[in-house]
Structure formats: C-alpha cells, structure tokens
Write an enzyme that holds these catalytic residues in place. Structure first.
Site, short mmCIF file in Angstrom:
data_model
loop_
_atom_site.label_atom_id
_atom_site.label_comp_id
_atom_site.label_asym_id
_atom_site.label_seq_id
_atom_site.Cartn_x
_atom_site.Cartn_y
_atom_site.Cartn_z
N ASP A 34 0.85 -0.91 -0.12
CA ASP A 34 -0.20 0.01 0.13
C ASP A 34 0.85 1.34 0.04
O ASP A 34 2.02 1.30 0.60
CB ASP A 34 -0.99 0.04 1.24
CG ASP A 34 -1.95 0.88 1.17
OD1 ASP A 34 -2.26 1.52 0.09
OD2 ASP A 34 -2.75 1.28 2.40
N HIS A 42 2.69 3.41 -8.87
CA HIS A 42 2.64 1.84 -9.40
C HIS A 42 3.99 1.54 -10.08
O HIS A 42 4.17 0.32 -9.83
CB HIS A 42 1.58 1.57 -10.06
CG HIS A 42 0.17 1.73 -9.37
ND1 HIS A 42 -0.20 1.53 -8.11
CD2 HIS A 42 -1.17 2.33 -9.81
CE1 HIS A 42 -1.49 1.78 -7.64
NE2 HIS A 42 -2.07 2.60 -8.73
N LEU A 63 10.77 -20.71 -4.02
CA LEU A 63 9.69 -19.94 -3.51
C LEU A 63 8.43 -19.96 -4.22
O LEU A 63 8.74 -20.19 -5.59
CB LEU A 63 10.15 -18.34 -3.40
CG LEU A 63 8.86 -17.48 -3.14
CD1 LEU A 63 8.77 -17.56 -1.64
CD2 LEU A 63 9.51 -16.04 -3.44
C1 FPP Z 1 -1.75 0.16 -3.57
O1 FPP Z 1 -1.47 1.61 -3.19
C2 FPP Z 1 -1.20 -0.58 -4.40
C3 FPP Z 1 -2.01 -1.08 -5.45
C4 FPP Z 1 -3.34 -1.20 -5.79
C5 FPP Z 1 -1.33 -1.89 -6.84
C6 FPP Z 1 0.10 -2.58 -6.44
C7 FPP Z 1 0.73 -2.87 -7.42
C8 FPP Z 1 2.06 -2.82 -8.10
C9 FPP Z 1 3.00 -2.82 -7.00
C10 FPP Z 1 2.78 -3.03 -9.17
C11 FPP Z 1 2.95 -4.18 -9.70
C12 FPP Z 1 2.74 -5.31 -9.15
C13 FPP Z 1 3.04 -6.58 -9.59
C14 FPP Z 1 2.90 -7.76 -8.56
C15 FPP Z 1 3.97 -6.95 -10.58
P1 FPP Z 1 -2.49 2.57 -3.42
O2 FPP Z 1 -2.64 2.83 -5.14
O3 FPP Z 1 -3.70 2.32 -2.67
O4 FPP Z 1 -1.74 3.61 -2.75
P2 FPP Z 1 -2.61 4.94 -1.78
O5 FPP Z 1 -2.89 4.20 -0.71
O6 FPP Z 1 -1.22 5.68 -1.32
O7 FPP Z 1 -3.52 5.48 -2.58
#
Ligand code: FPP
Length: 252
Positions: free
Chosen positions: A21, A38, A132
């Site tokens: 997050d 992201h 893993l």
């Molecule tokens: C949460 O941060 C994150 C996500 C919803 C997406 C996670 C995705 C990645 C790290 C990209 C690639 C992943 C893989 C496995 C290849 P948020 O957008 O909710 O952040 P915020 O709470 O600050 O708004």
C-alpha cells in the site's frame, strides 16, 4: 550484525503475505500521478521477491489488485493492467533464474484477456520450479473467495455429493483459492494504514500482523528483514497460555 544476520534461519515463517500500500501517496508526494507510484512499486516487488527466495521462504503472497480496485478510475486500472503484463513478461526470466514458481489467486477470468494470457503462460513456464512460490492476488477479495466457496459447497449438497454434517474447517478450506497453501504466519501491510482490506480473512486467523510506515515503492529487503525479526521475537500462542507454549507447566 546486519539485519539479515539477525534472522534465525530455523524460525523462518513458511508463508508471508503482503498488502502493498502507498503507491498513490508516494507519487503524489513527488507531484506525480498515481500510476507513477505503481510503476515505482515494481522495484519494491522485485527486491522483496528476490530476498524472499534467497532466504528460503516457501510462499510469498502479494495483494496486487483487489476486487474493490475495479472501482478506481479507468485510466488507473488500465495502467495497472498493462504494468502487470509488462512486469510478468519482463520478470519471468528472473523467476526462472531464482527457481521461483508463479501462482495466482482471485477471479482471474475477470482480468483483461492479455493479463490472463501472459499470467497463465508465466505460471506454466515456471511450473517445474521448486523454490519460492510467488502468489499474486489479482481481482481478489476474501468475501468473494468465501462466498464462492459457500456456493460450491451448496451445489455439492444439492447434488447429494456432500452432507452438511461433514462440513468442517478442513473441508471448507479445500474450497478456497488457497487450498493446499499453508496459512501465512506473517502478514505485512505498508504505508502506515492499519487495515486488512478484505485480504485472506479466513487464512490470517492466527497470523502475526506487522505494519510498516514505509510507502510500498520505498519498501526494500531490509524492511522485509525487520518484519521477520519482529515476527521471530513474538510468542505465538494460538489461544493457549504462555507456559503451555513453553511446555513448562501445562496446568498453570
Ligand atoms: C496500493 O497502493 C497498490 C496497488 C493497488 C497496486 C500494487 C501494484 C504494484 C506494486 C504494481 C506491480 C505489481 C506486481 C505484482 C507486478 P495505493 O494505490 O492504494 O496507494 P495509496 O493508498 O497511497 O493511494
């Protein structure tokens, strides 16, 4: 002593799950759009996965896209989906080099065709790896998973293949997406939020929870080591008393 040296290799959790997050806030702090966050989150994924493989963990589950994330703006969803495709394609070699087997939980059929296609290909390509197991939770939510399990059980009962009296927690678990995967002993959430957000609700019944203030794009292997050290310093009692666990005096 380095953080890594402080980890007891005999007390490693077999399965760690992570709620990644803080990507959006990381980007906004830099005056950029959420997608930038992201994109930078991928480096954190890579370092964490490599470290987990190196340590010899059995399973690492990453919450990459929740059922509720479909409610985000279309542009963000599209960017996340193409990021997933490009990362899966780019990183399949890293998975092979590190003997990592890719797997997925969630409503995979609801993902865009290209994501499903490349995901299934990477899962097939890494099928024989014995190190893993990296599990991506995609279009996943616990309530979706549990509701699905209940539907399947009800169908079996309707067909006369199952009796209600034979339902127990082992049987129920066999209908979850995570059937066959041990429960995570440690659940990590980044970004200073203290929520579970519909993630592995059944499976984390006895997990140790670890909350990190680090925003996901800044998360690196040292943060993972800190979480594991914290885990190793806790007493897991599973409802018993401390002395029962230490086997000192079972009556006290
Ligand atoms: C949460 O941060 C994150 C996500 C919803 C997406 C996670 C995705 C990645 C790290 C990209 C690639 C992943 C893989 C496995 C290849 P948020 O957008 O909710 O952040 P915020 O709470 O600050 O708004």
């Amino acid at each position: 002593m380095s953080l890594k040296q402080q980890i007891n290799p005999d007390k490693l959790p077999q399965h760690i799950a992570i709620i990644m997050d803080g990507n959006g806030r990381w980007a906004q702090k830099r005056g950029n759009n959420r997608v930038f966050g992201h994109q930078n989150g991928v480096a954190a994924v890579r370092d964490t996965v490599e470290a987990a493989a190196e340590l010899g963990l059995g399973y690492l589950t990453l919450y990459a896209f929740s059922t509720e994330n479909w409610m985000r703006p279309r542009t963000e969803i599209d960017a996340l989906m193409s990021l997933l495709v490009s990362t899966i394609n780019k990183e399949t070699k890293t998975l092979q080099d590190n003997n990592i087997r890719l797997s997925a939980i969630g409503d995979i059929n609801s993902l865009p065709k290209s994501v499903g296609k490349y995901l299934k290909k990477a899962i097939m390509d890494t099928k024989a790896n014995t190190g893993l197991v990296l599990i991506l939770a995609l279009s996943y939510s616990s309530r979706w998973e549990i509701t699905n399990a209940v539907k399947q059980i009800a169908e079996r009962i309707e067909k006369g293949e199952l009796k209600a009296e034979n339902i127990d927690s082992n049987l129920f678990e066999s209908f979850l997406n995570t059937a066959g995967i041990p429960e995570p002993e440690l659940l990590i959430r980044t970004s200073g939020e203290y929520r579970i957000s519909n993630f592995l609700l059944w499976q984390i019944a006895y997990s140790e929870l670890y909350f990190s203030d680090t925003l996901w794009p800044d998360f690196r292997r040292e943060h993972l080591y800190e979480a594991i050290i914290s885990f190793q310093n806790r007493e897991r009692r599973f409802g018993k008393t401390s002395s029962q666990i230490k086997n000192v005096n079972v009556n006290s």
